[in-house]
Design a protein around this motif. Sequence first.
Motif, PDB file in Angstrom:
ATOM      1  N   VAL A  29       0.962  -1.430  -0.193  1.00  0.00           N
ATOM      2  CA  VAL A  29       0.103  -0.120   0.329  1.00  0.00           C
ATOM      3  C   VAL A  29       1.195   0.889   0.121  1.00  0.00           C
ATOM      4  CG1 VAL A  29      -1.783   1.710   1.249  1.00  0.00           C
ATOM      5  CG2 VAL A  29      -1.557  -1.444   1.031  1.00  0.00           C
ATOM      6  N   HIS A  30       0.915   1.966  -0.948  1.00  0.00           N
ATOM      7  CA  HIS A  30       1.600   3.853  -0.833  1.00  0.00           C
ATOM      8  C   HIS A  30       0.156   4.563  -0.643  1.00  0.00           C
ATOM      9  CE1 HIS A  30       4.503   5.729  -1.532  1.00  0.00           C
ATOM     10  NE2 HIS A  30       4.100   6.587  -2.800  1.00  0.00           N
ATOM     11  N   ILE A  31       0.820   5.810  -0.223  1.00  0.00           N
ATOM     12  CA  ILE A  31      -0.484   7.053   0.235  1.00  0.00           C
ATOM     13  C   ILE A  31       0.140   8.077   0.076  1.00  0.00           C
ATOM     14  CG2 ILE A  31      -2.277   7.619   1.660  1.00  0.00           C
ATOM     15  CD1 ILE A  31      -2.701   4.814   3.317  1.00  0.00           C
ATOM     16  N   GLU A  32      -0.267   8.840  -0.758  1.00  0.00           N
ATOM     17  CA  GLU A  32       0.677  10.375  -0.842  1.00  0.00           C
ATOM     18  C   GLU A  32      -1.089  11.061  -1.191  1.00  0.00           C
ATOM     19  OE1 GLU A  32       3.108   9.973  -4.196  1.00  0.00           O
ATOM     20  OE2 GLU A  32       1.685   9.529  -5.477  1.00  0.00           O
ATOM     21  N   GLU A  33      -0.288  12.482  -0.267  1.00  0.00           N
ATOM     22  CA  GLU A  33      -1.803  13.395  -0.196  1.00  0.00           C
ATOM     23  C   GLU A  33      -2.436  13.434  -1.538  1.00  0.00           C
ATOM     24  OE1 GLU A  33      -2.049  17.516   1.520  1.00  0.00           O
ATOM     25  OE2 GLU A  33      -0.253  16.298   1.992  1.00  0.00           O
ATOM     26  N   ASN A  34      -1.434  14.015  -2.595  1.00  0.00           N
ATOM     27  CA  ASN A  34      -1.829  14.560  -4.127  1.00  0.00           C
ATOM     28  C   ASN A  34      -1.562  12.911  -5.639  1.00  0.00           C
ATOM     29  OD1 ASN A  34      -1.190  17.263  -2.654  1.00  0.00           O
ATOM     30  ND2 ASN A  34      -2.992  16.594  -3.747  1.00  0.00           N
ATOM     31  N   CYS A  35      -1.785  12.783  -6.547  1.00  0.00           N
ATOM     32  CA  CYS A  35      -1.380  12.223  -7.557  1.00  0.00           C
ATOM     33  C   CYS A  35      -0.681  12.966  -8.108  1.00  0.00           C
ATOM     34  CB  CYS A  35      -2.774  11.762  -8.370  1.00  0.00           C
ATOM     35  SG  CYS A  35      -2.190  10.511  -9.442  1.00  0.00           S
ATOM     36  N   ILE A  36       1.001  12.713  -8.634  1.00  0.00           N
ATOM     37  CA  ILE A  36       1.635  13.259  -9.033  1.00  0.00           C
ATOM     38  C   ILE A  36       1.470  13.067 -11.129  1.00  0.00           C
ATOM     39  CG2 ILE A  36       4.399  13.988 -10.186  1.00  0.00           C
ATOM     40  CD1 ILE A  36       4.567  13.207  -6.982  1.00  0.00           C
ATOM     41  N   GLY A  37       1.039  14.389 -11.143  1.00  0.00           N
ATOM     42  CA  GLY A  37       0.898  14.173 -12.873  1.00  0.00           C
ATOM     43  C   GLY A  37      -0.219  13.444 -13.327  1.00  0.00           C
ATOM     44  N   GLY A  38      -1.849  13.956 -12.557  1.00  0.00           N
ATOM     45  CA  GLY A  38      -3.342  13.769 -12.051  1.00  0.00           C
ATOM     46  C   GLY A  38      -3.386  12.252 -12.844  1.00  0.00           C
ATOM     47  N   ASP A  39      -2.996  11.425 -13.082  1.00  0.00           N
ATOM     48  CA  ASP A  39      -3.610  10.080 -13.887  1.00  0.00           C
ATOM     49  C   ASP A  39      -2.742   8.872 -12.721  1.00  0.00           C
ATOM     50  OD1 ASP A  39      -3.252   7.364 -15.065  1.00  0.00           O
ATOM     51  OD2 ASP A  39      -3.580   8.309 -16.023  1.00  0.00           O
ATOM     52  N   ALA A  40      -4.075   8.293 -12.001  1.00  0.00           N
ATOM     53  CA  ALA A  40      -3.278   7.277 -10.940  1.00  0.00           C
ATOM     54  C   ALA A  40      -2.824   6.207 -11.295  1.00  0.00           C
ATOM     55  CB  ALA A  40      -4.877   7.317 -10.347  1.00  0.00           C
ATOM     56  N   MET A  41      -3.596   5.812 -12.067  1.00  0.00           N
ATOM     57  CA  MET A  41      -2.527   4.661 -12.505  1.00  0.00           C
ATOM     58  C   MET A  41      -1.000   4.682 -13.158  1.00  0.00           C
ATOM     59  SD  MET A  41      -2.346   0.971 -12.918  1.00  0.00           S
ATOM     60  CE  MET A  41      -4.389   0.528 -13.103  1.00  0.00           C
ATOM     61  N   ALA A  42      -0.862   5.794 -14.068  1.00  0.00           N
ATOM     62  CA  ALA A  42       0.254   5.747 -14.184  1.00  0.00           C
ATOM     63  C   ALA A  42       1.251   6.057 -13.180  1.00  0.00           C
ATOM     64  CB  ALA A  42       0.132   7.089 -15.009  1.00  0.00           C
ATOM     65  N   ARG A  43       0.380   7.288 -11.947  1.00  0.00           N
ATOM     66  CA  ARG A  43       1.371   7.518 -11.001  1.00  0.00           C
ATOM     67  C   ARG A  43       1.583   5.946  -9.739  1.00  0.00           C
ATOM     68  NH1 ARG A  43       4.959   9.242  -8.278  1.00  0.00           N
ATOM     69  NH2 ARG A  43       5.546   9.720  -6.174  1.00  0.00           N
ATOM     70  N   TYR A  68      -5.204  11.247  -1.169  1.00  0.00           N
ATOM     71  CA  TYR A  68      -6.299  10.772  -0.699  1.00  0.00           C
ATOM     72  C   TYR A  68      -6.858  12.845  -1.029  1.00  0.00           C
ATOM     73  CZ  TYR A  68      -3.192  12.590   3.159  1.00  0.00           C
ATOM     74  OH  TYR A  68      -2.058  13.504   3.816  1.00  0.00           O
ATOM     75  N   GLU A  69      -5.431  13.656  -0.988  1.00  0.00           N
ATOM     76  CA  GLU A  69      -6.732  14.904  -1.294  1.00  0.00           C
ATOM     77  C   GLU A  69      -7.455  15.157  -2.713  1.00  0.00           C
ATOM     78  OE1 GLU A  69      -6.681  17.576   0.648  1.00  0.00           O
ATOM     79  OE2 GLU A  69      -6.615  16.594   2.491  1.00  0.00           O
ATOM     80  N   HIS A  71      -8.491  12.640  -4.512  1.00  0.00           N
ATOM     81  CA  HIS A  71      -9.495  10.907  -4.487  1.00  0.00           C
ATOM     82  C   HIS A  71      -9.767  10.567  -5.025  1.00  0.00           C
ATOM     83  CE1 HIS A  71     -11.902  13.434  -1.284  1.00  0.00           C
ATOM     84  NE2 HIS A  71     -11.701  14.550  -2.311  1.00  0.00           N
ATOM     85  N   LYS A  72      -8.331  10.024  -5.646  1.00  0.00           N
ATOM     86  CA  LYS A  72      -7.588   9.421  -6.406  1.00  0.00           C
ATOM     87  C   LYS A  72      -7.528   8.088  -6.146  1.00  0.00           C
ATOM     88  CE  LYS A  72      -7.313  12.764  -9.912  1.00  0.00           C
ATOM     89  NZ  LYS A  72      -6.509  12.880 -10.949  1.00  0.00           N
ATOM     90  N   PHE A  73      -7.057   6.932  -6.758  1.00  0.00           N
ATOM     91  CA  PHE A  73      -6.968   5.760  -6.202  1.00  0.00           C
ATOM     92  C   PHE A  73      -6.383   4.378  -7.622  1.00  0.00           C
ATOM     93  CE2 PHE A  73     -11.106   4.801  -6.296  1.00  0.00           C
ATOM     94  CZ  PHE A  73     -11.041   2.726  -6.587  1.00  0.00           C
ATOM     95  N   ALA A  74      -5.439   3.994  -7.069  1.00  0.00           N
ATOM     96  CA  ALA A  74      -5.134   3.030  -8.095  1.00  0.00           C
ATOM     97  C   ALA A  74      -5.378   0.957  -7.884  1.00  0.00           C
ATOM     98  CB  ALA A  74      -4.389   3.331  -9.258  1.00  0.00           C
ATOM     99  N   VAL A  75      -5.357   0.163  -8.398  1.00  0.00           N
ATOM    100  CA  VAL A  75      -4.465  -0.834  -8.203  1.00  0.00           C
ATOM    101  C   VAL A  75      -4.036  -1.618  -9.343  1.00  0.00           C
ATOM    102  CG1 VAL A  75      -5.258  -3.304  -7.463  1.00  0.00           C
ATOM    103  CG2 VAL A  75      -6.617  -1.481  -6.285  1.00  0.00           C
ATOM    104  N   PHE A  76      -2.751  -1.901  -9.271  1.00  0.00           N
ATOM    105  CA  PHE A  76      -2.148  -1.521 -10.090  1.00  0.00           C
ATOM    106  C   PHE A  76      -1.130  -3.216 -10.051  1.00  0.00           C
ATOM    107  CE2 PHE A  76       2.127  -2.500 -12.039  1.00  0.00           C
ATOM    108  CZ  PHE A  76       2.116  -2.389 -13.690  1.00  0.00           C
ATOM    109  N   GLY A  77      -1.128  -4.783 -11.064  1.00  0.00           N
ATOM    110  CA  GLY A  77      -0.503  -5.710 -10.668  1.00  0.00           C
ATOM    111  C   GLY A  77      -0.092  -5.907 -12.170  1.00  0.00           C
TER     112      GLY A  77
END
Length: 142
Positions: A29-43, A68-69, A71-77
């Motif tokens: 699990v990795h949590i950060e305030e903001n999604c750098i670049g804006g695209d959750a899957m790319a991040r 969390y700030e 409101h983006k998330f992704a699950v990457f395998g």
Amino acid sequence: MFILSEVQQKNITEAIKLAETNTSGEIKVHIEENCIGGDAMARAKEVFKYLSLQKTAQRNGVLFYLAYEDHKFAVFGDKGINEKVGQTFWDSTKEILKENFKKSDFETGLCLGIKEAGEQLKHYFPYNTDDKNEISDEISRG
């Protein structure tokens, strides 16, 4: 201020440990305030590589990413998982996260998502007695 209390972080770490008792798969699990670049899957892909999660023996690492700030998330395998599971695997896990994250219940969402991923992973990557924990179960932060 971090979004999760120490108790919540401990509960998520315990959920990872429990899920990994049934599978050789590795969950992070990795949590950060903001999604750098804006695209959750790319991040998530960037974080996955940064944390060297692609270095598991069976290429069976899974990353739960939350900004969390934003409101983006992704699950990457990793590659080993994606070669064996269908889109339903990811959709069911993401739906669990989405329903709980809508209520800002990040702890429950992550714990249930991790449990679901562990249940699914054990079918494709069952636990072996010689398995070792290749990735730290602790939550990483951005």
